[in-house]
Enzyme design. Structure first.
Site, PDB file in Angstrom:
ATOM      1  N   GLY A 147       0.808  -1.209   0.000  1.00 53.07           N
ATOM      2  CA  GLY A 147       0.000   0.000   0.000  1.00 53.07           C
ATOM      3  C   GLY A 147       0.839   1.255   0.000  1.00 53.07           C
ATOM      4  O   GLY A 147       1.950   1.262  -0.523  1.00 53.07           O
ATOM      5  N   SER A 148       0.292   2.292   0.620  1.00 50.77           N
ATOM      6  CA  SER A 148       0.928   3.604   0.554  1.00 50.77           C
ATOM      7  C   SER A 148       2.087   3.727   1.538  1.00 50.77           C
ATOM      8  O   SER A 148       2.181   2.980   2.514  1.00 50.77           O
ATOM      9  CB  SER A 148      -0.097   4.690   0.886  1.00 50.77           C
ATOM     10  OG  SER A 148      -0.428   4.619   2.261  1.00 50.77           O
ATOM     11  N   GLY A 162       1.738   2.367   5.310  1.00 47.98           N
ATOM     12  CA  GLY A 162       2.709   1.300   5.568  1.00 47.98           C
ATOM     13  C   GLY A 162       3.714   1.688   6.626  1.00 47.98           C
ATOM     14  O   GLY A 162       4.063   0.877   7.492  1.00 47.98           O
ATOM     15  N   GLU A 176       5.421  -3.319   1.313  1.00 49.79           N
ATOM     16  CA  GLU A 176       5.771  -2.785  -0.004  1.00 49.79           C
ATOM     17  C   GLU A 176       5.015  -1.477  -0.105  1.00 49.79           C
ATOM     18  O   GLU A 176       3.788  -1.469  -0.153  1.00 49.79           O
ATOM     19  CB  GLU A 176       5.332  -3.784  -1.083  1.00 49.79           C
ATOM     20  CG  GLU A 176       5.806  -3.405  -2.480  1.00 49.79           C
ATOM     21  CD  GLU A 176       4.802  -3.812  -3.539  1.00 49.79           C
ATOM     22  OE1 GLU A 176       4.403  -4.971  -3.588  1.00 49.79           O
ATOM     23  OE2 GLU A 176       4.400  -2.911  -4.306  1.00 49.79           O
ATOM     24  N   CYS A 222       2.163  -0.552  -8.953  1.00 51.40           N
ATOM     25  CA  CYS A 222       3.275  -0.089  -8.117  1.00 51.40           C
ATOM     26  C   CYS A 222       4.560  -0.022  -8.918  1.00 51.40           C
ATOM     27  O   CYS A 222       5.528   0.597  -8.495  1.00 51.40           O
ATOM     28  CB  CYS A 222       3.457  -0.988  -6.903  1.00 51.40           C
ATOM     29  SG  CYS A 222       3.407  -2.733  -7.309  1.00 51.40           S
TER      30      CYS A 222
END
Lengths: 526, 526
Positions: free
Chosen positions: B237-238, B242, B261, B298
């Site tokens: 995620g962000s 994160g 991630e 991503c």
């Protein structure tokens, strides 16, 4: 915010920077031996890290790293006499123990040289392109590259094997990471001598000396963990100091891995049947393990489950006799002696705790070994007796007398993580009879990194299958700080997709010029 | 303290707990589709974790885990129609993309089943006792055991492959870790359907359904990371969300590994010679990669170095044409659309930034793709243009026009870590002529986890050599979340010292009944 023991003093206030002297102290007398350095300033730490960072390209050559590790072992042996004299004068660990530790240290360096030559740690995986798949698979080649400058924090209790030339430094250099070591204030002279030996070895194989630098001082250690060019850190020491550095590593703008080995109680379970078979042998072995090195091993058995009843009594009797015979010893520094005596006093004062052999002061600088006993039901639930479930660094252990297996289970379930857990079984239990051995092994496995049967946890073999780590607070990661797999801590994978053969590093070339073990399209090759 | 996007609302104040509804929302209309669940309370999270924890023993059997992973793939395929319909309705990703994602998801599950069968991930090392050594070496046998309950945080942009039935869940189950998944609020209905499929698969192979549980709600995610029985966590995620969870994992009394991630700019370098050879092809390829999935990968290339001059102009022209042709698309949710439009506006307003194709709103629910150009010297030093070095989630990329290689180096040295870095080379450069290809590859390697030559980073092959990770903030660890080595994240080593043969787990027995690859006394066997 946190304190790492430091024998030097820092002047209060004032805006003009004053060089803070770093003294070598003799724990046998409490007297300063010599000033060996000054504490590194923030600017000096920065310079050390930048100089280390600049050596990365030179360290990238595999053969040079192998030569460095072997030359370092040779140089430490060549300088052995001076190193051992300084280490003994600073730590009081004694010549025999330190001679063994030096051999362990050089053995480690050479083992990592062999591991670099083997190359299995690079974990090479190659998947060839396959256009017949949906979606088509590109050519992908993966190996591991070094994380950058490694910060290493030395241990008090191993001035060689877990300090400047120790396993963290050896494994980081093997991985290709330059090292800046924060020396431990208990052995600054040894740190300087061993640091100089490593730097001479680097020069001898044509590397910049700055592949290893030693810095001193508490503040220097804090600067180091925060430095943006530091890529990972290794630490061996206390829970308080290690946790503070772990927190600092996690709080960085870009967090880095922090491999800390902090503290461990190292529980031992002696079954009723084992005590019935060899109570005297187990009691004597326990005495040897817990008093070894004046109880200053991270793997010292600190909590021992022995059955109530006559077999357990016999074990306690053997322990009483042997521990009572142990000569008083000098701890690594005066602060540790005070902490040990205070810890013993607090524990002995708890309700229902007895001291068949009372640990305490020997003469003005020594301590005498001892042990405590307590009934298992005192430890079944939260309360003041939880202090007995905390490590007491020094020659003390706690014998927990149990009446049934459920009591063992109840206490084990309350323990934090450990480096080791040990099981003493009867011959029949070891052969699997009755299932008791398997049940206990299954109970100990979740709480430790190494499980021993019919042995003692002190003495950590440097071998590929070793695992010196365990659930928190034994370690702050899932990795080991002893044995060749320790090299994994300083690396990260990288994959190349569709890279032309001419641009691939030798480790990933189709013809495998370095002869590396690898996995190609799912098949292992070596 | 932190926010994970959440489409549901929480009533303000009040001491009576109110069930907070979780709605499935259609991003094509902005309308609520159905209420699929309620947010999990702290008590419900605790119950889910405890129930998961209780399934560990059942998951310990290797063959059962293999069966589970295959049954899960089968069940997802059986339920495919309903799952794909829900996923498309909730994410607007489209049927073709989601059908591919489902195949990827079932393929991952089966690949992990094969990896469990292979057993190499257990990293078995055996060193036999050797009494001739000083000190004598005991028998030591090491393998890896699961870390306990895994907390998995789903991604917005992959409702299947990086969500409930995705790579984190598959790898954790393969390792023997029960899973509690925090569903992403962008696709709660899909999460419920896929969670139910996994639970049915578990029941089908005789496992408790609680090997996988799905929970909803922001607060539930926070409770989960703090739960003492959670042993590790995976997140996609962000950076903001994160990092907050990473910090919470590190701040626990007993910290746990957090495999996050977070975000990536995915730089691309096109050399002058490459642009000279195939400017049109590169510009067209870039347009396809950056607009794929409405720019919501991503690995979207977010910063592209193209030469100044005519070859670079030609590349920009091709990009202009192709991006201009791209149809507007619907982003995953309304909040993302707002963030994208705001991010585009801020970037386009910077001095010297031009927009050959302006990204912006399509109709009331869609966005149009676009790109920006800027001269490399604007990015050489800290300043307002640093915003261009931050990920802008959605169909936007930034083309940096450079006049010499030093400008590329200067900007690359300022980038944070990335999942990928891509190099476009001419034929001669790829063949090693002139050294430019090798130099650029060496500059890109330290800043990314996957380095591509003459390709595009979107599309991440699920293969053993894949590495989907990179320096922070690409990931918070050195591990990968794609490919079979992702299983390593959920395990820790344990060594048995001198354990009697009758008590050894099958993985460590002398006769190797499971046929595992292993290293015995330094030799590899398989």
């Amino acid at each position: 915010m946190f304190r790492i023991p430091n024998s030097s003093t820092r002047p209060a206030g004032g805006s003009i920077p004053v060089a803070v002297p770093v003294w070598s102290v003799d724990p046998r007398t409490g007297k300063q031996r010599e000033q060996v350095a000054t504490e590194a300033t923030a600017a000096e730490v920065d310079a050390a890290v930048r100089a280390a960072h600049a050596t990365r390209a030179a360290l990238a050559d595999r053969d040079t790293r192998i030569a460095l590790l072997r030359a370092a072992a040779d140089q430490l042996e060549a300088d052995g006499e001076a190193i051992l004299a300084a280490a003994d004068a600073e730590t009081a660990l004694g010549s025999a123990r330190l001679t063994g530790e030096l051999a362990r240290t050089t053995g480690q360096l050479r083992a990592f040289a062999d591991e670099v030559a083997d190359g299995g740690y690079l974990d090479v995986i190659i998947d060839h392109a396959d256009g017949s798949l949906t979606p088509p698979r590109p050519d992908l080649r993966r190996y591991k590259i070094p994380l950058g400058v490694a910060a290493v924090y030395s241990a008090s209790n191993f001035p060689l094997a877990f300090s400047v030339p120790g396993g963290d430094t050896a494994s980081a250099l093997a991985a290709g990471c330059p090292v800046v070591v924060k020396a431990h204030p208990d052995h600054p002279a040894t740190s300087e001598l061993t640091g100089a030996a490593l730097r001479r070895a680097a020069a001898r194989v044509g590397l910049p000396e700055d592949v290893v630098t030693v810095v001193h001082g508490f503040e220097a250690g804090v600067e180091l963990i925060r430095h943006p060019l530091v890529g990972a850190a290794g630490f061996t020491g206390s829970i308080r100091g290690g946790r503070a550095l772990f927190d600092a590593a996690a709080a960085r703008p870009a967090p880095i891995p922090f491999y800390g080995e902090l503290g461990s109680l190292n529980p031992v379970v002696v079954t009723e049947a084992a005590a019935g078979e060899r109570a005297g042998e187990i009691g004597g072995g326990l005495a040897g393990s817990m008093t070894m090195g004046v109880g200053q091993f991270c793997t010292k058995p600190g909590l021992v489950f022995a059955p109530a009843g006559t077999a357990g009594d016999e074990l306690v009797d053997a322990l009483t006799k042997k521990v009572g015979e142990a000569a008083p010893g000098v701890l690594l520094d005066g602060r540790m002696r005070e902490a040990f005596l205070a810890g013993v006093g607090e524990r002995a004062a708890l309700d229902g705790v007895e001291a068949p052999v009372a640990a305490g002061p020997g003469d003005a600088r020594t301590v005498a070994a001892g042990f405590l006993t307590v009934a298992a039901d005192r430890l079944a639930a939260e309360g003041p007796h939880d202090l007995l479930l905390e490590e007491c660094f020094g020659p003390l252990t706690v014998v927990v007398r149990y009446t049934d297996a459920d009591q063992i289970t109840a206490v084990l379930s309350r323990l934090p993580g450990n480096l080791t857990a040990t099981l003493h079984l009867s011959e029949a239990e070891g052969a699997g009879d009755g299932g008791q051995g398997g049940r206990l092994l299954a109970e100990l496995t979740p709480i430790a990194g190494r499980i021993l049967v019919n042995g003692w946890p002190t003495g950590v073999a440097v071998t590929p299958a070793q695992h010196h780590g365990g659930p928190y607070p034994a370690t702050t990661s899932t990795s080991t700080s002893v044995g060749v797999t320790a090299i994994e801590r300083w690396l990260r994978p990288v994959s190349y997709q569709s890279a032309p053969p001419a641009l691939l590093p030798p480790e990933l070339r189709e013809d495998n010029p370095l002869g590396l073990p690898r996995r190609v399209d799912g098949r292992r090759e070596h």
